[in-house]
Design a protein around this motif. Structure first.
Motif, short mmCIF file in Angstrom:
data_model
loop_
_atom_site.label_atom_id
_atom_site.label_comp_id
_atom_site.label_asym_id
_atom_site.label_seq_id
_atom_site.Cartn_x
_atom_site.Cartn_y
_atom_site.Cartn_z
N ALA A 30 0.86 -1.18 0.00
CA ALA A 30 0.00 0.00 0.00
C ALA A 30 0.89 1.23 0.00
N ASP A 31 0.92 1.93 -1.11
CA ASP A 31 1.67 3.17 -1.27
C ASP A 31 3.13 2.99 -0.86
N GLY A 49 -2.28 2.50 -4.30
CA GLY A 49 -2.09 3.75 -3.57
C GLY A 49 -2.05 4.95 -4.49
N ASP A 75 -5.27 4.38 1.79
CA ASP A 75 -4.58 3.34 1.03
C ASP A 75 -4.71 1.97 1.68
#
Length: 244
Positions: A30-31, A49, A75
């Motif tokens: 996530a990101d 993300g 995210d």
């Protein structure tokens, strides 16, 4: 998927090297979690993300989902939705505690969200693991330890949690009621050599236990339905346009 486990790398603080539950787990970055996965030598199955916190920018592919910065879902929630859609029901989350307190609060809410749909989320922090249990029980296997207290805490996430029981711990609770403005479940202790359990008949508890403790098994007291909802790539409809 070959099993229902998912490991999520988030962009926050990492206190220990991630431990993959097995080599068949779905892995999602996530990101900025993409940077942490790369540092651990792990290639995610999916990346999601707006990439405002990632030093690395992922290659465009059907396994990279780019979100707008001005979105409703954080995210981490998008990563959870993605994992859920691929069959995951047990989530192991790294890098989602510490740092910004608002992000930590969001993580706790998302941990509760997962369990309120029949799933399980384990979030790894500084010397502890956070999970949640809804209308069910957590069962801790017996451990032997000699290096000081092993604290376990339970907090009501919703307004009222009824039928709370804690057995095999230093302090026993029987059919207790907890609410989210009355702290009466902090700093209980595991007992060396003893199995333990925490259960709630109606409601959701957030539970913390020591890092390194084997993942507790779960009992659900009824069937759960629904899901986390669809992954959204839309700009938030609540966005207020600047005045001209």
């Amino acid at each position: 998927m070959e099993n229902n486990r998912c490991v999520i790398f988030a962009a926050g603080e990492y206190y220990a090297a991630p431990l993959l539950p097995d080599d068949r787990a779905l892995i999602i970055a996530a990101d900025g979690g993409l940077d942490h996965a790369a540092e651990a030598g792990i290639t995610p199955d999916y990346i999601v993300g707006d990439f405002d916190s990632a030093a690395r920018h992922p290659h465009h592919s059907d396994r990279t989902i780019v979100l707008p910065p001005e979105k409703d879902d954080p995210d981490l929630l998008s990563a959870l939705k993605l994992g859920w859609a691929h069959g995951a029901r047990e989530f192991h989350i790294y890098g989602a505690l510490g740092g910004r307190i608002d992000h930590t609060i969001a993580t706790l809410q998302l941990t509760a969200l997962v369990c309120e749909h029949g799933g399980a989320a384990y979030v790894y922090g500084d010397g502890l693991t956070v999970t949640a249990v809804c209308d069910g029980a957590l069962h801790f296997a017996a451990q032997t330890f000699t290096d000081g207290p092993k604290y376990v805490s339970a907090f009501a996430h919703n307004d009222t949690a009824r039928g709370v029981n804690e057995h095999g711990l230093k302090y026993e609770l029987v059919d207790a009621t907890m609410d989210n403005t009355h702290v009466n479940g902090v700093s209980n202790e595991l007992i060396s050599g003893s199995e333990a359990s925490i259960s709630v008949e109606h409601g959701t508890l957030l539970v913390t236990f020591p890092a390194g403790t084997p993942t507790p098994s779960r009992t659900l007291f009824h069937e759960f339905s629904g899901d986390l909802g669809p992954l959204s790539t839309a700009v938030s409809s609540a966005l207020v346009s600047p005045r001209q």
